[in-house]
Design a protein around this motif. Structure first.
Motif, PDB file in Angstrom:
ATOM      1  N   VAL A   1       0.832  -1.211   0.000  1.00  0.00           N
ATOM      2  CA  VAL A   1       0.000   0.000   0.000  1.00  0.00           C
ATOM      3  C   VAL A   1       0.864   1.257   0.000  1.00  0.00           C
ATOM      4  N   LEU A   2       1.877   1.302   0.876  1.00  0.00           N
ATOM      5  CA  LEU A   2       2.746   2.482   0.963  1.00  0.00           C
ATOM      6  C   LEU A   2       3.514   2.713  -0.338  1.00  0.00           C
ATOM      7  N   THR A   3       4.031   1.649  -0.923  1.00  0.00           N
ATOM      8  CA  THR A   3       4.853   1.781  -2.133  1.00  0.00           C
ATOM      9  C   THR A   3       4.031   2.249  -3.328  1.00  0.00           C
ATOM     10  N   PHE A   4       2.872   1.630  -3.537  1.00  0.00           N
ATOM     11  CA  PHE A   4       2.104   1.950  -4.746  1.00  0.00           C
ATOM     12  C   PHE A   4       1.121   3.099  -4.534  1.00  0.00           C
ATOM     13  N   SER A   5       1.247   3.787  -3.415  1.00  0.00           N
ATOM     14  CA  SER A   5       0.569   5.068  -3.231  1.00  0.00           C
ATOM     15  C   SER A   5       1.462   6.217  -3.691  1.00  0.00           C
ATOM     16  N   LEU A   6       2.710   5.900  -4.036  1.00  0.00           N
ATOM     17  CA  LEU A   6       3.647   6.908  -4.512  1.00  0.00           C
ATOM     18  C   LEU A   6       3.430   7.201  -5.992  1.00  0.00           C
ATOM     19  N   PRO A   7       3.713   8.427  -6.445  1.00  0.00           N
ATOM     20  CA  PRO A   7       3.695   8.716  -7.881  1.00  0.00           C
ATOM     21  C   PRO A   7       5.032   8.307  -8.510  1.00  0.00           C
ATOM     22  N   PHE A   8       4.977   7.487  -9.555  1.00  0.00           N
ATOM     23  CA  PHE A   8       6.186   7.063 -10.248  1.00  0.00           C
ATOM     24  C   PHE A   8       6.317   7.893 -11.531  1.00  0.00           C
ATOM     25  N   CYS A   9       6.969   9.033 -11.431  1.00  0.00           N
ATOM     26  CA  CYS A   9       7.042   9.931 -12.575  1.00  0.00           C
ATOM     27  C   CYS A   9       8.477  10.199 -13.042  1.00  0.00           C
ATOM     28  N   ARG A  10       9.462   9.643 -12.381  1.00  0.00           N
ATOM     29  CA  ARG A  10      10.848   9.829 -12.835  1.00  0.00           C
ATOM     30  C   ARG A  10      11.156   8.919 -14.018  1.00  0.00           C
ATOM     31  N   SER A  11      10.747   7.664 -13.887  1.00  0.00           N
ATOM     32  CA  SER A  11      11.026   6.676 -14.927  1.00  0.00           C
ATOM     33  C   SER A  11      10.177   5.454 -14.637  1.00  0.00           C
ATOM     34  N   ASN A  12      10.055   4.582 -15.611  1.00  0.00           N
ATOM     35  CA  ASN A  12       9.386   3.299 -15.368  1.00  0.00           C
ATOM     36  C   ASN A  12      10.370   2.137 -15.524  1.00  0.00           C
ATOM     37  N   GLN A  13      11.665   2.459 -15.513  1.00  0.00           N
ATOM     38  CA  GLN A  13      12.696   1.436 -15.686  1.00  0.00           C
ATOM     39  C   GLN A  13      13.278   1.015 -14.336  1.00  0.00           C
ATOM     40  N   ILE A  14      13.085  -0.256 -13.987  1.00  0.00           N
ATOM     41  CA  ILE A  14      13.586  -0.813 -12.732  1.00  0.00           C
ATOM     42  C   ILE A  14      14.879  -1.566 -13.019  1.00  0.00           C
ATOM     43  N   ASN A  15      15.954  -1.155 -12.366  1.00  0.00           N
ATOM     44  CA  ASN A  15      17.246  -1.802 -12.593  1.00  0.00           C
ATOM     45  C   ASN A  15      17.363  -3.061 -11.731  1.00  0.00           C
ATOM     46  N   HIS A  16      16.443  -3.996 -12.004  1.00  0.00           N
ATOM     47  CA  HIS A  16      16.377  -5.234 -11.233  1.00  0.00           C
ATOM     48  C   HIS A  16      15.649  -6.256 -12.092  1.00  0.00           C
ATOM     49  N   PHE A  17      15.665  -7.545 -11.662  1.00  0.00           N
ATOM     50  CA  PHE A  17      14.962  -8.552 -12.451  1.00  0.00           C
ATOM     51  C   PHE A  17      13.552  -8.818 -11.921  1.00  0.00           C
ATOM     52  N   PHE A  18      13.178  -8.172 -10.828  1.00  0.00           N
ATOM     53  CA  PHE A  18      11.797  -8.231 -10.354  1.00  0.00           C
ATOM     54  C   PHE A  18      11.475  -6.948  -9.592  1.00  0.00           C
ATOM     55  N   CYS A  19      10.205  -6.753  -9.272  1.00  0.00           N
ATOM     56  CA  CYS A  19       9.778  -5.543  -8.581  1.00  0.00           C
ATOM     57  C   CYS A  19      10.143  -5.643  -7.100  1.00  0.00           C
ATOM     58  N   GLU A  20      11.227  -5.025  -6.726  1.00  0.00           N
ATOM     59  CA  GLU A  20      11.648  -5.008  -5.324  1.00  0.00           C
ATOM     60  C   GLU A  20      11.563  -3.573  -4.823  1.00  0.00           C
ATOM     61  N   ILE A  21      11.130  -3.402  -3.589  1.00  0.00           N
ATOM     62  CA  ILE A  21      10.806  -2.077  -3.062  1.00  0.00           C
ATOM     63  C   ILE A  21      11.951  -1.063  -3.165  1.00  0.00           C
ATOM     64  N   PRO A  22      13.189  -1.365  -2.757  1.00  0.00           N
ATOM     65  CA  PRO A  22      14.256  -0.364  -2.872  1.00  0.00           C
ATOM     66  C   PRO A  22      14.410   0.176  -4.295  1.00  0.00           C
ATOM     67  N   SER A  23      14.260  -0.685  -5.289  1.00  0.00           N
ATOM     68  CA  SER A  23      14.364  -0.250  -6.693  1.00  0.00           C
ATOM     69  C   SER A  23      13.172   0.611  -7.095  1.00  0.00           C
ATOM     70  N   LEU A  24      11.984   0.281  -6.609  1.00  0.00           N
ATOM     71  CA  LEU A  24      10.787   1.058  -6.939  1.00  0.00           C
ATOM     72  C   LEU A  24      10.827   2.450  -6.317  1.00  0.00           C
ATOM     73  N   LEU A  25      11.348   2.560  -5.104  1.00  0.00           N
ATOM     74  CA  LEU A  25      11.388   3.858  -4.430  1.00  0.00           C
ATOM     75  C   LEU A  25      12.258   4.861  -5.184  1.00  0.00           C
ATOM     76  N   LYS A  26      13.256   4.371  -5.907  1.00  0.00           N
ATOM     77  CA  LYS A  26      14.136   5.256  -6.675  1.00  0.00           C
ATOM     78  C   LYS A  26      13.409   5.906  -7.846  1.00  0.00           C
ATOM     79  N   LEU A  27      12.246   5.353  -8.240  1.00  0.00           N
ATOM     80  CA  LEU A  27      11.508   5.874  -9.394  1.00  0.00           C
ATOM     81  C   LEU A  27      10.513   6.966  -9.017  1.00  0.00           C
ATOM     82  N   SER A  28      10.295   7.151  -7.737  1.00  0.00           N
ATOM     83  CA  SER A  28       9.293   8.126  -7.308  1.00  0.00           C
ATOM     84  C   SER A  28       9.869   9.540  -7.264  1.00  0.00           C
ATOM     85  N   CYS A  29       9.051  10.519  -7.688  1.00  0.00           N
ATOM     86  CA  CYS A  29       9.469  11.922  -7.620  1.00  0.00           C
ATOM     87  C   CYS A  29       8.994  12.579  -6.325  1.00  0.00           C
TER      88      CYS A  29
END
Length: 310
Positions: free
Chosen positions: A160-188
């Protein structure tokens, strides 16, 4: 979900992009590892269910752990395999939500399942006269349900906390799966609340369960050093070494990823480290538990002998 989230309909997974030329060769290797992992854990579950003398708390927890491992490795590996053969290495937004939830549910459950297994060994070795009373069938079921409940609460909170964030920097995750530390880097948006929650929850789940495991083994080792270990408890202790190997493989890389300072965070390196607790650990677990356990090996042989006779 916030309105800003509609800007992202999918995420591009860049994990192992540095190995682009050899990714088609990695596919059969990881496919084999996945098949062996699932088959090995299914074998343990079937052996527990079909061999009557394995119906004890230790093997009950081992069968439940194997069931958990099948879904744990399935939460990340099939998508990784499909991306090895695809030029468009994407996962949909809601596919990413589901993957994050399932991974956190199963990883959190696994942490406390390992702690429960350590508690079981503590009672078998340090309190043998009370073992059947403490680890009765009802208590074993409650321990398993409790482990899944902790994993579910942790997964809901972070998802809930992670996907309540706006992901507007990029949609590219530098990982082979959706892991929270990588997703947080995409939020503005400022993610300090998410980072604090991740650090706190990871501390409670990973470090909390790790402390419980260590306390159990400190007690076990103290009994050994006192020389009060009878022949039956020596046999029980032999299973502990397998358990400690599993713990080292699972907790070591996880602690590196989730407790490293943010300034040292490197998604490309974490993708390699994450392989240890997402692919390698589930692959090794069936071998670690069966190769060091005579009862399980005899049970597997008995099943195969019965099959060949029919």
């Amino acid at each position: 979900m916030t309105a800003n989230n509609t800007m992202v309909t999918e995420f591009i997974l860049l994990g192992f992009s540095m190995l682009k030329e050899v990714q088609p060769l990695l596919f059969p290797l990881f496919l084999l590892m996945y098949v062996v992992t699932v088959a090995g854990n299914v074998c343990i579950i079937l052996t527990y269910n079909l061999i009557a003398n394995l119906h004890t708390p230790m093997y009950f927890f081992l069968a439940n752990f194997s069931f958990l491992e099948i879904f744990y490795v399935t939460s990340t590996t099939p998508n990784m395999l499909s991306n090895f053969l695809s030029d468009h290495k994407a996962i949909s937004f809601y596919g990413c939500v589901i993957q994050v939830y399932c991974f956190l549910l199963l990883a959190g459950t696994e942490c406390y399942m390992l702690a429960v297994m350590a508690f079981d060994r503590y009672n078998a070795i340090c309190r043998p006269l009370l073992y059947t009373v403490i680890m009765n069938k009802g208590a074993c079921v409650k321990h398993v349900i409790g482990s899944w409940s902790i994993g579910a609460i942790n997964a809901v909170l972070h998802t809930v906390l992670t996907f309540s964030l706006p992901f507007c920097r990029s949609n590219q995750i530098n990982h082979f799966f959706c892991e929270i530390p990588s997703l947080l880097k995409l939020s503005c948006q400022d993610t300090w609340i998410n980072e604090l929650t991740t650090f706190t929850a990871a501390g409670c789940i990973m470090i909390g369960s790790f402390i419980l495991i260590m306390l159990s083994y400190i007690q076990i080792i103290s009994i050994i050093l006192q020389g009060n270990l009878g022949s039956g408890r020596k046999k029980a202790f032999s299973t502990c070494t397998s358990h400690l190997i599993v713990i080292a493989i699972f907790y070591g890389p996880g602690i590196i990823v989730y407790f490293r300072p943010k300034s040292n965070y490197d998604s490309s390196q974490d993708a390699i480290v994450a392989l240890m607790y997402t692919v390698i650990a589930p692959l090794l677990n069936p071998f670690i538990y069966t190769l060091r356990n005579k009862k399980v090996k005899l049970g597997i042989k008995k099943i195969f002998c019965q099959k060949t006779r029919h």
